[in-house]
Enzyme design. Structure first.
Site, PDB file in Angstrom:
ATOM      1  N   ILE A  83       0.847  -1.201   0.000  1.00 27.29           N
ATOM      2  CA  ILE A  83       0.000   0.000   0.000  1.00 27.29           C
ATOM      3  C   ILE A  83       0.877   1.244   0.000  1.00 27.29           C
ATOM      4  O   ILE A  83       0.668   2.167  -0.798  1.00 27.29           O
ATOM      5  CB  ILE A  83      -0.935   0.003   1.234  1.00 27.29           C
ATOM      6  CG1 ILE A  83      -1.936  -1.154   1.136  1.00 27.29           C
ATOM      7  CG2 ILE A  83      -1.649   1.339   1.364  1.00 27.29           C
ATOM      8  CD1 ILE A  83      -2.705  -1.407   2.422  1.00 27.29           C
ATOM      9  N   GLY A 107      -5.342  -0.177   6.475  1.00 30.73           N
ATOM     10  CA  GLY A 107      -4.716  -1.371   7.071  1.00 30.73           C
ATOM     11  C   GLY A 107      -5.645  -1.986   8.096  1.00 30.73           C
ATOM     12  O   GLY A 107      -6.698  -2.511   7.729  1.00 30.73           O
ATOM     13  N   ARG A 108      -5.268  -1.921   9.356  1.00 32.26           N
ATOM     14  CA  ARG A 108      -6.083  -2.522  10.416  1.00 32.26           C
ATOM     15  C   ARG A 108      -6.252  -1.547  11.584  1.00 32.26           C
ATOM     16  O   ARG A 108      -5.297  -0.932  12.041  1.00 32.26           O
ATOM     17  CB  ARG A 108      -5.435  -3.814  10.924  1.00 32.26           C
ATOM     18  CG  ARG A 108      -5.599  -5.005   9.994  1.00 32.26           C
ATOM     19  CD  ARG A 108      -7.060  -5.471   9.936  1.00 32.26           C
ATOM     20  NE  ARG A 108      -7.262  -6.655   9.117  1.00 32.26           N
ATOM     21  CZ  ARG A 108      -7.821  -6.658   7.906  1.00 32.26           C
ATOM     22  NH1 ARG A 108      -8.221  -5.524   7.362  1.00 32.26           N
ATOM     23  NH2 ARG A 108      -7.998  -7.788   7.240  1.00 32.26           N
ATOM     24  N   ASP A 154      -9.948   4.900   7.745  1.00 30.77           N
ATOM     25  CA  ASP A 154     -10.766   3.899   7.068  1.00 30.77           C
ATOM     26  C   ASP A 154     -10.984   2.680   7.960  1.00 30.77           C
ATOM     27  O   ASP A 154     -11.839   1.854   7.683  1.00 30.77           O
ATOM     28  CB  ASP A 154     -10.090   3.461   5.760  1.00 30.77           C
ATOM     29  CG  ASP A 154     -11.018   2.630   4.893  1.00 30.77           C
ATOM     30  OD1 ASP A 154     -12.162   3.084   4.662  1.00 30.77           O
ATOM     31  OD2 ASP A 154     -10.619   1.542   4.444  1.00 30.77           O
ATOM     32  N   GLU A 209     -15.427  -2.378  14.347  1.00 28.04           N
ATOM     33  CA  GLU A 209     -16.116  -2.082  13.085  1.00 28.04           C
ATOM     34  C   GLU A 209     -17.402  -2.891  13.011  1.00 28.04           C
ATOM     35  O   GLU A 209     -17.384  -4.079  13.336  1.00 28.04           O
ATOM     36  CB  GLU A 209     -15.209  -2.415  11.891  1.00 28.04           C
ATOM     37  CG  GLU A 209     -13.984  -1.513  11.841  1.00 28.04           C
ATOM     38  CD  GLU A 209     -13.045  -1.818  10.669  1.00 28.04           C
ATOM     39  OE1 GLU A 209     -13.407  -2.642   9.820  1.00 28.04           O
ATOM     40  OE2 GLU A 209     -11.968  -1.214  10.618  1.00 28.04           O
ATOM     41  N   HIS A 233     -14.284   1.381   6.200  1.00 23.95           N
ATOM     42  CA  HIS A 233     -13.420   0.284   5.744  1.00 23.95           C
ATOM     43  C   HIS A 233     -13.690  -0.005   4.259  1.00 23.95           C
ATOM     44  O   HIS A 233     -13.905  -1.155   3.865  1.00 23.95           O
ATOM     45  CB  HIS A 233     -13.610  -0.977   6.595  1.00 23.95           C
ATOM     46  CG  HIS A 233     -12.392  -1.874   6.577  1.00 23.95           C
ATOM     47  ND1 HIS A 233     -11.935  -2.556   7.673  1.00 23.95           N
ATOM     48  CD2 HIS A 233     -11.529  -2.183   5.577  1.00 23.95           C
ATOM     49  CE1 HIS A 233     -10.858  -3.257   7.357  1.00 23.95           C
ATOM     50  NE2 HIS A 233     -10.594  -3.038   6.082  1.00 23.95           N
ATOM     51  N   ALA A 248     -11.648   1.327   1.689  1.00 24.12           N
ATOM     52  CA  ALA A 248     -10.486   1.577   0.822  1.00 24.12           C
ATOM     53  C   ALA A 248     -10.105   0.361  -0.017  1.00 24.12           C
ATOM     54  O   ALA A 248      -9.593   0.494  -1.123  1.00 24.12           O
ATOM     55  CB  ALA A 248      -9.287   2.034   1.656  1.00 24.12           C
TER      56      ALA A 248
END
Lengths: 314, 314
Positions: A146, A225-226, A250, A255, A274, A276
Site C-alpha cells: 500500500i 490497514g487494520r 478507514d 467495526e 473500511h 479503501a
C-alpha cells in the site's frame, strides 16, 4: 485436482480459473459449502468458517487463497499445523487503497471536506490556509504494497518520503526508513503520517499517545490497514489537545464504528467505512495473482508471491 | 523606475521584489491607492479600480501584472488602447488547481463525498461501485496550464487522455486533441470531463445541453476556470435526467452561488467556493513568474510569458 471457490466471482473469472488451472472447479459462492467437498479440495479460494471443520477432518487441502490483505481473522495456528500455504490479496487491493489515501491527502490540503461540510449548509465560505502536497514530508508507518503504491502516485509532487518498518530496511522510493523502535523520530517532521500496518501481536496499538505527541501539531494522520494498530482513545485525546490537526480513518478498533463514538462528530475527522480495499479491479487482480502463483505451484510445489509467513503473522 | 504593489505580499516577497528589480516599490496593499502614484508607476502588481482612473489620466504605466489567471474582469479595451502589457498568474495557480481536480476525481471514484455525507449522519454504510482512475478515459475541455498540470498528476494512473482546444492542435501528454467544433465527439467516450476554460466571447456556455447529451450517463463533469463557460441550467437539467452521473464545481455563473440555487442540495454535486486557485505557494509563484518576465522586459522591452493577447481575450 479439485478447487473450491467460496468467493463470489464474475462468470468470466470462473471460466478463466477453470480454463487456466484445468481443475474441477466447485463454486460455493453464496452457498453454505459442503465440508466433505472442501476436505477433498487441493486449493480453496476465499474463506468460510466451514474450512476449519474441513481442516480438522481428514483432508487434502494444500493451499488457501483468501480475498483479504489481512489474515488476523484466520486460524493461523491450525493452518500452520496443517502445513497449508496461505496466500493473501495484499498486492491486489494496494493500488486502490493508494488512490483512496491520495484522495484523503488532497481533500485535506485542498480543504475539500471543509467545503463539503459547508455545502450541506448551503454556505459559500472560502477555506483558509489552502495548501498543496508539493515538497512536503510524508511518513509511512508500514512500507509494504500500500505504501509503495502510494509513493508511486506521489511522484509528481516532489515530496520528502520517509518510512517506518520492522527493521528500518531500505525500500525503493523512500528517502529514509526507520525501524519501528525509532517511530517517534520518523514522524516528528512529517506533515502527513500514513499507517498501513497489518495487525500482528507486534503492531497492536503501535500508533499511540507517544507517537501522536511526537507529531507536528499541523500533521494529518491517515489510517488504512487494520484499526487495532492505532490506539483510538489516544487518537481522540491527541486531536482534542491539538497534538495533530486532523485524521482520515478507514479502519477502527471496532467495526462498524459504534454510532456513539466521538469520532463521528469531530470536525477534523474524515471517516470511511473500511471501504479503501474495494474496487472494480479487485477480483481480477486477486485471480491474476493466484494464477501466477498457480504456475509456480505446479512447477515447484509452492506459490511464490503474497505467501503468509506464519511466524511473522503476515 | 516606480513599481506599485496593490496585491498583499509577505514582507520577504516585497524585499525580493525590491532587491531583484532595483525599483522604487510603493506598497498599497490593504490601502486605497493614490491615483497619481499609480500613473507615475511603470509597473503595477495587482488590481484595483483606481488603475482605470490612472490609465485615463496622463500616465507612464507600461505593464500590469495581475494576480488572477482570468482577465474577464479587467478593462481589456482600455489596456489594449494604452498599449499596456498585461501578464497573468495563469501559470502560478495551475499546479494547485490540478491538485484540486485530482482531489475531485479521487473523491468521486472512491466515493469519499458519499462517505462524508454518511459520516455527518453517524452512518456506517459501505459505498457501492467503488472504482479507480486506472485505465479510464478523461477529456479536458481546454488544454492550457491547468489541464497540462493535471495530466502530469495522472501519469501513474495509465489513463486515456484526450483534449479539446480551439483548433484541435496537439499538446504533449494528450493522446488526441479535438477542435472546439468537435467537442461532442471528444466527450462521448470520457468517464471524466474536466473544463478549465477561460471566459471569452467564444467560450461562454460552450459546455451546454448538447455537450451533456453527448456524455456517458456514468460521466463526471468537473469545472474549474470560469463559471460562465458552463450553462448551469443545462447542467442541472442534465444531472436530473441522468445524462451524466455527478459533477464537481469550483466555479459558477453567479458567485457566490446564491443560497437558493438547486445545486446546493443535489446529492451528486460537490461544490467548492472558487477555492481551487488558492495556495500557500501562490504569491511566490506569481512573483517568480513576474521576476523572470522582468529580466526579459529589461533586456528586450517586453515580458515573454503569460502575456495576454488582447485579440484572443486570454
Amino acid at each position: 485436482m479439485k478447487i473450491s471457490v467460496l468467493q463470489t466471482l464474475e462468470p468470466d473469472l470462473l471460466d478463466k480459473l477453470a480454463t487456466t488451472t484445468n481443475a474441477e472447479v466447485v463454486n460455493f459462492a453464496n452457498k453454505t459449502p459442503d465440508v466433505q467437498t472442501l476436505a477433498e479440495s487441493e486449493i480453496i479460494l476465499g474463506w468460510h468458517p466451514a474450512v476449519v471443520e474441513a481442516l480438522n477432518s481428514s483432508h487434502q487441502i494444500k493451499w488457501l487463497q483468501v480475498w483479504s490483505a489481512g489474515v488476523d481473522y484466520l486460524p493461523l495456528d491450525l493452518l500452520a499445523q496443517e502445513q497449508v500455504f496461505l496466500t493473501t490479496a495484499s498486492g491486489a487491493n494496494s493500488f486502490n487503497i493508494a488512490q483512496q489515501v491520495l484522495g484523503y491527502l488532497l481533500m485535506h490540503v485542498r480543504h475539500l471536506d471543509f467545503s463539503l461540510r459547508k455545502q450541506l449548509q448551503s454556505k459559500w465560505e472560502l477555506p483558509q490556509g489552502q495548501a498543496e502536497l508539493t515538497e512536503r514530508t510524508i511518513a509511512f508507518i508500514g512500507t509494504g504494497n500500500i505504501a509503495q503504491d502510494t509513493v508511486k502516485l506521489l511522484t509528481p509532487f516532489n515530496m520528502n518520503i520517509i518510512g517506518v518498518n520492522s527493521s528500518g530496511h531500505e525500500v525503493a522510493g523512500f528517502k529514509q526508513c526507520y525501524a519501528t523502535s525509532e517511530i517517534t523520530e520518523a514522524v516528528k517532521e512529517a506533515d502527513f503520517v500514513v499507517s498501513s500496518l497489518p495487525l500482528t501481536t507486534k503492531t497492536k496499538h503501535l500508533v499511540n499517545k507517544t507517537v501522536f505527541a511526537a507529531m507536528k501539531p499541523t500533521a494529518l494522520y491517515v489510517a488504512v490497514g487494520r484499526g487495532q494498530t492505532t490506539n483510538q482513545i489516544d487518537l481522540i485525546d491527541a486531536l482534542k489537545h491539538g497534538e495533530l490537526v486532523a485524521t482520515s480513518l478507514d479502519v477502527f478498533e471496532e467495526e462498524p464504528l459504534p454510532s456513539d463514538n466521538k469520532l463521528w462528530s469531530m470536525e477534523n475527522v474524515v471517516i470511511t467505512p473500511h471501504s479503501a480495499g474495494q474496487s472494480n479491479f479487485y477480483n481480477i487482480r486477486v485471480l491474476d495473482s493466484f494464477l501466477a502463483n498457480f504456475a509456480d505451484y505446479q512447477a515447484n510445489g509452492a506459490p511464490s508471491a503474497h505467501v503468509v509467513n506464519y511466524q511473522n503473522e503476515y
